[in-house]
Scaffold this active site. Sequence first.
Site, PDB file in Angstrom:
ATOM      1  CE  LYS A 109      42.465  33.066  39.764  1.00 41.54           C
ATOM      2  NZ  LYS A 109      42.407  33.806  38.636  1.00 41.54           N
ATOM      3  CG  ASP A 121      36.890  26.476  48.876  1.00 42.18           C
ATOM      4  OD1 ASP A 121      37.251  27.419  47.742  1.00 42.18           O
ATOM      5  OD2 ASP A 121      36.160  25.552  48.289  1.00 42.18           O
ATOM      6  N   GLY A 122      39.460  28.592  49.126  1.00 44.84           N
ATOM      7  CA  GLY A 122      40.897  29.063  48.723  1.00 44.84           C
ATOM      8  C   GLY A 122      41.169  27.881  47.740  1.00 44.84           C
ATOM      9  NE  ARG A 172      47.235  35.008  38.696  1.00 42.86           N
ATOM     10  CZ  ARG A 172      46.252  35.548  38.921  1.00 42.86           C
ATOM     11  NH1 ARG A 172      44.937  36.144  38.322  1.00 42.86           N
ATOM     12  NH2 ARG A 172      46.220  36.028  40.128  1.00 42.86           N
ATOM     13  CG  ASP A 246      39.932  43.553  43.546  1.00 42.91           C
ATOM     14  OD1 ASP A 246      39.175  44.289  43.266  1.00 42.91           O
ATOM     15  OD2 ASP A 246      39.574  42.047  43.557  1.00 42.91           O
ATOM     16  CG  ASN A 247      39.861  41.625  39.649  1.00 36.86           C
ATOM     17  OD1 ASN A 247      40.671  41.099  40.404  1.00 36.86           O
ATOM     18  ND2 ASN A 247      38.591  41.397  39.504  1.00 36.86           N
ATOM     19  CG  ASP A 256      42.254  38.399  38.929  1.00 37.94           C
ATOM     20  OD1 ASP A 256      43.364  37.746  38.901  1.00 37.94           O
ATOM     21  OD2 ASP A 256      41.996  38.850  40.220  1.00 37.94           O
TER      22      ASP A 256
HETATM   23  P1  AMP Z   1      38.204  37.936  42.201  1.00 38.74           P
HETATM   24  O1  AMP Z   1      37.229  39.196  41.897  1.00 38.74           O
HETATM   25  O2  AMP Z   1      37.662  36.643  41.549  1.00 38.74           O
HETATM   26  O3  AMP Z   1      39.462  38.249  41.513  1.00 38.74           O
HETATM   27  O4  AMP Z   1      38.312  37.813  43.619  1.00 38.74           O
HETATM   28  C1  AMP Z   1      38.022  38.904  44.611  1.00 38.74           C
HETATM   29  C2  AMP Z   1      38.634  38.175  46.046  1.00 38.74           C
HETATM   30  O5  AMP Z   1      38.030  37.147  46.363  1.00 38.74           O
HETATM   31  C3  AMP Z   1      40.101  37.935  45.938  1.00 38.74           C
HETATM   32  O6  AMP Z   1      40.476  38.501  47.078  1.00 38.74           O
HETATM   33  C4  AMP Z   1      40.240  36.579  45.965  1.00 38.74           C
HETATM   34  O7  AMP Z   1      41.309  36.079  46.646  1.00 38.74           O
HETATM   35  C5  AMP Z   1      38.871  36.014  46.642  1.00 38.74           C
HETATM   36  N1  AMP Z   1      38.656  34.829  46.420  1.00 38.74           N
HETATM   37  C6  AMP Z   1      38.001  34.346  45.022  1.00 38.74           C
HETATM   38  N2  AMP Z   1      37.483  32.897  45.145  1.00 38.74           N
HETATM   39  C7  AMP Z   1      37.991  32.523  46.109  1.00 38.74           C
HETATM   40  C8  AMP Z   1      37.877  31.338  47.054  1.00 38.74           C
HETATM   41  N3  AMP Z   1      37.574  30.037  46.512  1.00 38.74           N
HETATM   42  N4  AMP Z   1      38.532  31.139  48.167  1.00 38.74           N
HETATM   43  C9  AMP Z   1      38.934  32.134  48.884  1.00 38.74           C
HETATM   44  N5  AMP Z   1      39.192  33.553  48.323  1.00 38.74           N
HETATM   45  C10 AMP Z   1      38.674  33.706  47.135  1.00 38.74           C
HETATM   46 MG    MG Z   2      40.890  39.267  41.535  1.00 40.85          MG
END
Ligand code: AMP
Ligand code: MG
Length: 471
Positions: A109, A121-122, A172, A246-247, A256
């Site tokens: 992650k 930015d991934g 993870r 999605d979580n 998450d």
């Molecule tokens: P989360 O609710 O934090 O699980 O994230 C929701 C969505 O945003 C998921 O598809 C994650 O992969 C994406 N995401 C969160 N942070 C980043 C990041 N820094 N760069 C790219 N995608 C992100």
């Molecule tokens: Mg998520």
Amino acid sequence: MTPQFDNSYARLPEKFYTRMQAEPVSAPKLLKLNSDLGTQIGLDTDWLQSEDGVAMLAGNKLPNGADPLAQVYAGHQFGGWSPRLGDGRALLLGEVAAPDGSHWDIQLKGSGPTPYSRAGDGRAWLGPVIREYLVSEAMAALNVPTTRALAVVTTGDTVLREDRYPGAILTRVASSHVRVGTFQYFASQQDTEALSSLLSFCIKRHYAHLKSDDALGFLSVVVDAQAKLVSKWMGLGFIHGVMNTDNCHVGGLTIDYGPCAFMDAYHPSKVFSSIDQFGRYAYGAQPEILVWNLAQLASSLLPLIGENMNAAVEQAQDALHAFGPLYTEAWKQVFFAKLGLTEGGEAEITLVQDLLTTMSDNQADFTRTFRRLLDGTARDEFVDRTAFDAWSENWQARQPDITLMSQANPAFIPRNHQIEAAIQNALKDDFELFERLSDVLSSPFSEQPDHEDLQAAPLDQERVAQTFCGT
Ligand code: AMP
Ligand code: MG
């Protein structure tokens, strides 16, 4: 010994993911390795600490048999539909087989952008990675089903957020990374064939006692697993913070760890997440919102439940309606144990509710109040001690089982202000508090007199009022 990976998710049709490599990082350094977990899942912990091992944990080098990919999924975020989310900052390297034959996904992650990154930015920075490491491992020690944390590496690169921060990657580990949103993704495209492949993958991973095409049976076991999961959250004062579909994990795991938090002072409408403006995911709202999420799963599964739509809807509704009684049972088990009651009925339910109401009136600390019932000092957590004394007399009359209580009421939880302090120290290259928290939280039910400071509720100036997603 170098590990042997496989990736059975990669054998699902290509529309389930994007196959890709991690973006290399400049100077990977191992900050934390969870050796117990490594051993449990059959990895050689000496190798993990070697140059090759660290390169793998950083995404710079692939282990044998790995087939890295970003998984696609959809989801309802705060009730709004997002047709395509997916791993925007994570890669599934593959899976390893543990000595007991179980399969464990290994996911990085913070490994760089993917086609699902949207504006992100991934990457991840050290703060949220430390937070997820501490909280997810604490949850495991608190006997809550959860994804696990195997390692933290720092990348040597800078991540830009409100400020510039050191980049990090969390490894993870989970029995799978399939979410309600993964089912929703294919359901929204009316792709029944894909749904059916996903169902059989999930049944094999999580519920092997079911027939591989038993969609209704699957729905029922997910409802059951999630009812038990949320009852455990409630029993610990845990607020997930972002219960988007999605979580929401189909194996019944907590997944998450973004803006999650353990409550200090008890209040049912407590919210920490900065983005949860309307309290959709408040502490007391969690069971109800979970039913909403499970209804999305039910609706996604309809085409697999039966050809007659009306009959399928009715069967799915029955499975969902089971949530109420399952949750009540699970809640009773959790809260009765917290009060040392081996059994009980309506009167005992009222007893729990009366304590919670008195706690909320007095802003009593959730964890400390329950723990201090053990040694008879809980009344000190209340401003109105006579109200507590009246309750306590009623409770004592039931001759609570102290041993049961000592296994149900942790002495230690990862408190927000301590996590925050550990992160701030880590940014100054001081990892002592991170290490100490990690160590103490691995035995949360044991008294640890040398670490009493970690049991304390925050002082006013230490109190963390809001938590952030950390994206
Ligand atoms: P989360 O609710 O934090 O699980 O994230 C929701 C969505 O945003 C998921 O598809 C994650 O992969 C994406 N995401 C969160 N942070 C980043 C990041 N820094 N760069 C790219 N995608 C992100
Ligand atoms: Mg998520």
